[in-house]
Design a protein around this motif. Structure first.
Motif, PDB file in Angstrom:
ATOM      1  N   THR A  21       0.947  -1.379  -0.054  1.00 12.99           N
ATOM      2  CA  THR A  21      -0.055  -0.044   0.027  1.00 12.99           C
ATOM      3  C   THR A  21       0.889   1.200   0.064  1.00 12.99           C
ATOM      4  O   THR A  21       1.776   1.345   0.785  1.00 12.99           O
ATOM      5  CB  THR A  21      -1.019  -0.026   1.112  1.00 12.99           C
ATOM      6  OG1 THR A  21      -1.749  -1.219   1.359  1.00 12.99           O
ATOM      7  CG2 THR A  21      -1.827   1.228   1.339  1.00 12.99           C
ATOM      8  N   ARG A  22       0.746   2.252  -1.216  1.00 12.55           N
ATOM      9  CA  ARG A  22       1.403   3.118  -1.182  1.00 12.55           C
ATOM     10  C   ARG A  22       1.177   4.524  -0.170  1.00 12.55           C
ATOM     11  O   ARG A  22       0.068   4.517   0.195  1.00 12.55           O
ATOM     12  CB  ARG A  22       1.333   3.957  -2.670  1.00 12.55           C
ATOM     13  CG  ARG A  22       1.977   4.892  -2.825  1.00 12.55           C
ATOM     14  CD  ARG A  22       1.445   5.815  -4.119  1.00 12.55           C
ATOM     15  NE  ARG A  22       0.347   6.452  -3.987  1.00 12.55           N
ATOM     16  CZ  ARG A  22      -0.680   6.623  -4.910  1.00 12.55           C
ATOM     17  NH1 ARG A  22      -0.448   6.188  -6.282  1.00 12.55           N
ATOM     18  NH2 ARG A  22      -1.785   7.103  -4.735  1.00 12.55           N
ATOM     19  N   GLY A  64     -10.065   7.625  -6.084  1.00 11.05           N
ATOM     20  CA  GLY A  64      -8.696   7.831  -5.646  1.00 11.05           C
ATOM     21  C   GLY A  64      -7.659   8.751  -6.315  1.00 11.05           C
ATOM     22  O   GLY A  64      -8.209   9.628  -6.987  1.00 11.05           O
ATOM     23  N   SER A  85      -2.694   5.310   0.555  1.00 12.50           N
ATOM     24  CA  SER A  85      -3.707   4.854  -0.493  1.00 12.50           C
ATOM     25  C   SER A  85      -4.824   4.001   0.430  1.00 12.50           C
ATOM     26  O   SER A  85      -4.496   3.486   1.373  1.00 12.50           O
ATOM     27  CB  SER A  85      -3.202   3.975  -1.634  1.00 12.50           C
ATOM     28  OG  SER A  85      -2.431   4.777  -2.400  1.00 12.50           O
ATOM     29  N   GLY A 107      -2.445   2.885  -5.914  1.00 14.18           N
ATOM     30  CA  GLY A 107      -1.592   2.691  -4.870  1.00 14.18           C
ATOM     31  C   GLY A 107      -2.080   1.565  -3.704  1.00 14.18           C
ATOM     32  O   GLY A 107      -1.073   1.047  -3.052  1.00 14.18           O
ATOM     33  N   GLY A 108      -3.138   1.257  -3.993  1.00 11.32           N
ATOM     34  CA  GLY A 108      -3.615   0.138  -2.868  1.00 11.32           C
ATOM     35  C   GLY A 108      -3.554  -1.240  -3.499  1.00 11.32           C
ATOM     36  O   GLY A 108      -4.234  -2.087  -2.682  1.00 11.32           O
ATOM     37  N   ALA A 135     -10.319   0.952  -8.961  1.00 12.90           N
ATOM     38  CA  ALA A 135     -10.890   2.021  -7.716  1.00 12.90           C
ATOM     39  C   ALA A 135     -12.139   2.283  -7.582  1.00 12.90           C
ATOM     40  O   ALA A 135     -12.897   2.358  -6.346  1.00 12.90           O
ATOM     41  CB  ALA A 135     -10.188   3.257  -7.927  1.00 12.90           C
TER      42      ALA A 135
END
Length: 262
Positions: free
Chosen positions: A16-17, A35, A56, A62-63, A177
């Protein structure tokens, strides 16, 4: 506008970013519908005087595919709580927009000690059958930009692939997303959050775009009346549902003023 520092945490086995930029008091941001595939001017404005930390959400840009293992609303809330803890945001100020605002409000309700001040930009979570929100999952794709922003070009700019982006992976990430948000809020966006709003003790700023076509402005009054802590409501002129995209400087100014006040 320079890129933020990027790090990675692991949530339920998925990378996860986390973005970080700026100096000053820690301030978290949970993004809205769709997102954040890129750093945006709103965050840059905040980072001029705050240490802005943007983790994120699972399944959002990013997730990774972290949403795929979250089967209930409780699963989502526990994941968000862990994300905030690992990102170093326990006890910090927290901003949320749209779907991210709903999750931020839930965290503030269930774990009040983890939030100093709370900012909610047109949060999801309420449903009034006499004044229902617009269902973004029921829209044609070409209608979504005008639904999310007063100026559709702002949404298109957020979602347009950057030069050098993987031509296959980029659109997959954007669709993912939308799927992740649906797992939390579909079909009516109703999480019955009104039952938990009284548990929010943190001072709260409610921001609503004047031209929000997703969440009725009357919902701001419901949030304000039910939150136990002190609330302030501001309507952002010329902004749509994602007010921070339409009016980044104005929204950042409102938030920074609120966070700095004693």
């Amino acid at each position: 506008m320079s890129d933020p520092e990027t790090s990675t945490i692991e949530i339920n086995g998925f990378p996860t970013r986390v973005w970080r930029k700026g100096a000053g008091p820690k301030t978290g941001f949970l993004a809205g519908f769709g997102g954040l595939p890129r750093w945006v001017p709103f965050l840059e404005d905040l980072a001029q005087s705050r240490s802005v930390i943007v983790p994120s959400l699972p399944g959002f840009p990013g997730g990774d595919r972290g949403h795929s293992v979250l089967d209930s609303h409780l699963d989502w809330l526990l994941a968000v709580r862990e994300i905030l803890d690992q990102a170093g945001l326990a006890g910090a100020d927290l901003i949320g927009s749209s779907v991210g605002a709903s999750l931020a409000a839930e965290v503030a309700a269930l774990w009040p000690a983890t939030i100093r001040k709370l900012v909610l930009i047109a949060p999801f979570g309420l449903f009034d059958e006499n004044n229902p929100p617009t269902d973004p999952w029921a829209q044609r794709s070409d209608a979504v930009p005008g639904l999310m922003c007063a100026d559709p070009e702002n949404w298109k700019a957020l979602k347009s692939p950057p030069e050098g982006a993987n031509s296959i992976e980029w659109p997959i990430e954007q669709v993912r997303a939308t799927e992740a948000a649906a797992r939390i809020f579909w079909p009516l966006g109703n999480t019955r959050i009104e039952k938990r709003l009284r548990l929010i003790k943190a001072p709260t700023l409610l921001l609503w775009g004047e031209q929000d076509r997703v969440m009725p402005r009357a919902y701001a009054e419901t949030f304000a009346k039910r939150i136990t802590g002190p609330t302030t409501t501001r309507i952002v002129a010329g902004a749509g549902h994602l007010a921070e995209l339409d009016k980044p400087t104005e929204v950042a100014r409102e938030i920074l003023g609120f966070l700095a006040a004693s």
